[in-house]
Design a protein around this motif. Structure first.
Motif, PDB file in Angstrom:
ATOM      1  N   VAL A  74      -9.614 -12.416  27.016  1.00  0.00           N
ATOM      2  CA  VAL A  74     -11.071 -12.261  27.094  1.00  0.00           C
ATOM      3  C   VAL A  74     -11.452 -11.288  28.198  1.00  0.00           C
ATOM      4  CG1 VAL A  74     -13.225 -13.455  27.471  1.00  0.00           C
ATOM      5  CG2 VAL A  74     -11.394 -14.589  26.255  1.00  0.00           C
ATOM      6  N   LEU A  75     -10.871 -11.465  29.375  1.00  0.00           N
ATOM      7  CA  LEU A  75     -11.372 -10.751  30.549  1.00  0.00           C
ATOM      8  C   LEU A  75     -10.710  -9.389  30.765  1.00  0.00           C
ATOM      9  CD1 LEU A  75     -11.654 -13.850  32.856  1.00  0.00           C
ATOM     10  CD2 LEU A  75     -13.483 -12.618  31.724  1.00  0.00           C
ATOM     11  N   LEU A 119     -27.796 -19.367  25.597  1.00  0.00           N
ATOM     12  CA  LEU A 119     -27.423 -18.194  24.810  1.00  0.00           C
ATOM     13  C   LEU A 119     -27.054 -18.541  23.384  1.00  0.00           C
ATOM     14  CD1 LEU A 119     -26.921 -15.147  25.040  1.00  0.00           C
ATOM     15  CD2 LEU A 119     -24.532 -15.718  25.247  1.00  0.00           C
ATOM     16  N   THR A 178     -25.107 -14.114  31.841  1.00  0.00           N
ATOM     17  CA  THR A 178     -23.791 -14.516  31.368  1.00  0.00           C
ATOM     18  C   THR A 178     -22.818 -13.344  31.449  1.00  0.00           C
ATOM     19  OG1 THR A 178     -24.955 -15.925  29.816  1.00  0.00           O
ATOM     20  CG2 THR A 178     -22.610 -15.690  29.512  1.00  0.00           C
ATOM     21  N   ASN A 205     -21.674 -23.121  26.724  1.00  0.00           N
ATOM     22  CA  ASN A 205     -22.756 -23.859  27.387  1.00  0.00           C
ATOM     23  C   ASN A 205     -22.247 -25.121  28.050  1.00  0.00           C
ATOM     24  OD1 ASN A 205     -24.611 -22.057  26.353  1.00  0.00           O
ATOM     25  ND2 ASN A 205     -24.819 -23.229  24.463  1.00  0.00           N
ATOM     26  N   ILE A 208     -28.297 -16.102  19.661  1.00  0.00           N
ATOM     27  CA  ILE A 208     -27.590 -15.355  18.634  1.00  0.00           C
ATOM     28  C   ILE A 208     -28.193 -15.696  17.281  1.00  0.00           C
ATOM     29  CG2 ILE A 208     -25.377 -15.042  17.503  1.00  0.00           C
ATOM     30  CD1 ILE A 208     -24.067 -15.520  20.137  1.00  0.00           C
ATOM     31  N   PHE A 219     -11.126  -7.811  26.318  1.00  0.00           N
ATOM     32  CA  PHE A 219     -12.425  -8.012  25.660  1.00  0.00           C
ATOM     33  C   PHE A 219     -12.277  -8.554  24.245  1.00  0.00           C
ATOM     34  CE2 PHE A 219     -12.847  -4.288  28.415  1.00  0.00           C
ATOM     35  CZ  PHE A 219     -13.757  -4.756  29.317  1.00  0.00           C
ATOM     36  N   LEU A 220     -11.290  -9.399  24.015  1.00  0.00           N
ATOM     37  CA  LEU A 220     -11.150  -9.974  22.673  1.00  0.00           C
ATOM     38  C   LEU A 220     -11.745 -11.378  22.684  1.00  0.00           C
ATOM     39  CD1 LEU A 220      -7.515  -8.800  22.021  1.00  0.00           C
ATOM     40  CD2 LEU A 220      -9.589  -7.866  21.061  1.00  0.00           C
ATOM     41  N   GLY A 221     -12.491 -11.703  21.647  1.00  0.00           N
ATOM     42  CA  GLY A 221     -13.095 -13.032  21.569  1.00  0.00           C
ATOM     43  C   GLY A 221     -14.318 -13.170  22.440  1.00  0.00           C
ATOM     44  N   ILE A 222     -15.111 -12.085  22.544  1.00  0.00           N
ATOM     45  CA  ILE A 222     -16.289 -12.131  23.408  1.00  0.00           C
ATOM     46  C   ILE A 222     -17.397 -12.986  22.778  1.00  0.00           C
ATOM     47  CG2 ILE A 222     -18.107 -10.730  24.436  1.00  0.00           C
ATOM     48  CD1 ILE A 222     -15.602 -10.330  25.852  1.00  0.00           C
ATOM     49  N   CYS A 223     -17.536 -12.918  21.440  1.00  0.00           N
ATOM     50  CA  CYS A 223     -18.642 -13.643  20.793  1.00  0.00           C
ATOM     51  C   CYS A 223     -18.613 -15.137  21.132  1.00  0.00           C
ATOM     52  CB  CYS A 223     -18.624 -13.440  19.275  1.00  0.00           C
ATOM     53  SG  CYS A 223     -18.971 -11.763  18.786  1.00  0.00           S
ATOM     54  N   PHE A 267     -16.961 -16.534  23.477  1.00  0.00           N
ATOM     55  CA  PHE A 267     -16.946 -16.640  24.937  1.00  0.00           C
ATOM     56  C   PHE A 267     -18.368 -16.648  25.483  1.00  0.00           C
ATOM     57  CE2 PHE A 267     -16.666 -14.361  29.087  1.00  0.00           C
ATOM     58  CZ  PHE A 267     -15.970 -15.328  29.778  1.00  0.00           C
ATOM     59  N   LEU A 268     -19.253 -15.865  24.878  1.00  0.00           N
ATOM     60  CA  LEU A 268     -20.641 -15.853  25.316  1.00  0.00           C
ATOM     61  C   LEU A 268     -21.457 -16.929  24.619  1.00  0.00           C
ATOM     62  CD1 LEU A 268     -21.378 -12.013  25.342  1.00  0.00           C
ATOM     63  CD2 LEU A 268     -20.727 -13.461  27.241  1.00  0.00           C
ATOM     64  N   GLY A 269     -21.088 -17.251  23.377  1.00  0.00           N
ATOM     65  CA  GLY A 269     -21.937 -18.116  22.563  1.00  0.00           C
ATOM     66  C   GLY A 269     -21.712 -19.607  22.767  1.00  0.00           C
ATOM     67  N   ALA A 296     -19.517 -12.971  33.757  1.00  0.00           N
ATOM     68  CA  ALA A 296     -18.229 -12.617  33.159  1.00  0.00           C
ATOM     69  C   ALA A 296     -17.616 -11.426  33.889  1.00  0.00           C
ATOM     70  CB  ALA A 296     -18.415 -12.297  31.677  1.00  0.00           C
ATOM     71  N   CYS A 319     -16.963  -6.793  21.257  1.00  0.00           N
ATOM     72  CA  CYS A 319     -15.615  -6.393  21.709  1.00  0.00           C
ATOM     73  C   CYS A 319     -15.493  -4.878  21.873  1.00  0.00           C
ATOM     74  CB  CYS A 319     -14.540  -6.891  20.760  1.00  0.00           C
ATOM     75  SG  CYS A 319     -14.569  -8.645  20.522  1.00  0.00           S
TER      76      CYS A 319
END
Lengths: 239, 192
Positions: B17-18, A204, B172, B32, A208, B21-25, B27-29, B176, A26
């Motif tokens: 998110v966009l 992904l 990813t 799937n 992690i 940039f909050l809650g990126i972890c 969002f990326l993790g 984004a 973030c």
């Protein structure tokens, strides 16, 4: 002494929080619209990382295992409050530019991750060198990302004009989209040269994780082991 | 009307998110599969609404009343951690399959910046009680929307021939980035 240096060095490159472990995304994306903001954010995070590492490793035999995460978060939140009030009092313009992202250091996965994975298991000296290394690596990554975005988006670096009037600034680099794309390309660039030992092509969610004894442990595996060890989950009642 | 604007602003125009940039972890993790990302979105929305209510009450009836604003971060994070624990126990009891699918990401909602960000933004903007609840729902819907769209794109990407250094995290993040640019199209919808 060499051991301490080894702990320090691994945070700089091999286990770099941003480029390799993808932790603390973030602030990495949000405040890197200039190199100065990146530096300030990096220093604030490093301060919290270092102080909480000292506290957690000092108290590691006193804190009961069951409530450790909650205790770590309270320790971290305390130091974040100190950092926030310090910035607001001493450096108001920077505090204003960073806005709510300073209090959000509380939920930076990097800090809690180091407390849980490292400081809670090691002595004070080792924890300090680990925290210093991780903090320096994190700050460096923020400066690199902020620098690239500031040069391309504003034609300056650390608010000093680098490129002349001929340069048409790429506004998109300062916008949220530019942050994502720059970091994505940077990670791709680094992978191209280092070929990190993660099985390429996996999704992904399995990227992690963290390294333990040279082996890459994915987050889901680690969580699974933790669950099996700590509490046999009773989901179906046996008749 | 004002409440409607808060909802649209939190969910689409200033998507957590966009744009923030909050809650990126997560969002990326967790993006799937569409199913698991939708469930994570619902869980996050639920925690968000509860947290919004709890943090408003704490702010108005404890922090302001006793004049201890420096306890803001500590008290908010404790409330969030206990709420997540509650949701985790609830999901474990009612749906073990979902519990296993979410894996590590359920306890990680605690360190989801979107939740704490929501509580901080609500205090910063001085929202009333109703406004705070709507803000929480809007932010949750926006998070769910972003993560489900992302999961849809990534399910298609699975078959694509991506240059190897960009596989996983790299592509990813780039996707984004384009999503964030697309969401900028909404920027003029609401002023201020």
């Amino acid at each position: 002494m060499t051991d301490l240096f080894k702990e320090f060095k691994k945070g700089l490159w091999k286990d770099n929080a941003v480029f390799v472990m993808l932790l603390g995304m973030c602030p990495v994306l949000a405040v890197t619209n200039s190199a100065t903001n990146g530096l300030a954010m990096g220093l604030a995070t490093s301060f919290v990382l270092l102080s909480s590492a000292i506290f957690v490793s000092t108290l590691r035999h006193i804190i009961p295992h069951q409530v450790r995460i909650a205790s770590y978060i309270v320790i971290i939140a305390t130091f974040v409050t100190i950092a926030d009030y310090f910035l607001a009092a001493m450096l108001p313009p920077i505090s204003k530019a960073l806005g709510p992202y300073v209090p959000l250091i509380v939920v930076n996965c990097l800090i809690l991750g180091r407390a849980e994975a490292f400081s809670s298991k090691h002595g004070i000296a080792t924890s300090i060198s680990d925290a210093l290394g991780m903090g320096t690596g994190f700050t460096g990554a923020l400066i690199i990302l902020g620098g690239i975005r500031e040069i391309l988006g504003n034609g300056s670096l650390f608010e000093v004009k680098l490129l002349g009037d001929w340069f048409e600034p790429w506004i998109v680099m300062l916008l949220p989209g530019g942050a994502f794309i720059t970091l994505g390309l940077l990670i791709g660039f680094i992978n191209y040269f280092t070929k990190k030992p993660v099985a390429l092509g996996v999704s992904l969610g399995e990227d992690i994780g963290y390294r333990e004894k040279g082996q890459f442990v994915t987050a889901n595996e680690a969580y699974g082991q933790h669950q099996e060890k700590s509490s046999p989950v009773v989901t179906e009642k046996t008749e | 009307m004002e409440i409607f604007i808060i909802f649209i602003s939190a969910s689409i125009v200033n998507n957590f998110v966009l744009t923030y940039f909050l809650g990126i972890c997560p969002f990326l993790g967790v993006s799937n599969k569409i199913d698991s990302s939708f469930s994570l979105g619902l869980a996050t929305t639920f925690v968000m609404v509860i947290t919004a209510v709890a943090s408003w009450l704490i702010n108005h009836y404890i922090l302001i009343l006793f004049n201890v604003p420096f306890l803001e971060y500590v008290s908010f994070i404790i409330v969030i951690a206990s709420m997540v624990q509650l949701v985790e126990m609830f999901v474990k009891k009612t749906s073990p399959v979902l519990y296993r699918a979410l894996g590590i990401f359920l306890p990680l909602i605690t360190t989801n910046c979107a939740i704490l960000g929501l509580a901080l933004f609500a205090v910063l903007r001085d929202y009333s009680f109703i406004q705070t609840i709507v803000f929480g729902i809007g932010a949750g819907v926006g998070f769910t929307l972003a993560i489900v769209v992302m999961a849809g794109i990534r399910e298609e990407l699975e078959m694509a021939d991506i240059p190897y250094p960009l596989k996983g995290a790299g592509i990813t993040l780039i996707v984004a980035g384009f999503l964030a640019l697309a969401f900028m199209g909404f920027a003029g919808l609401i002023s201020a």
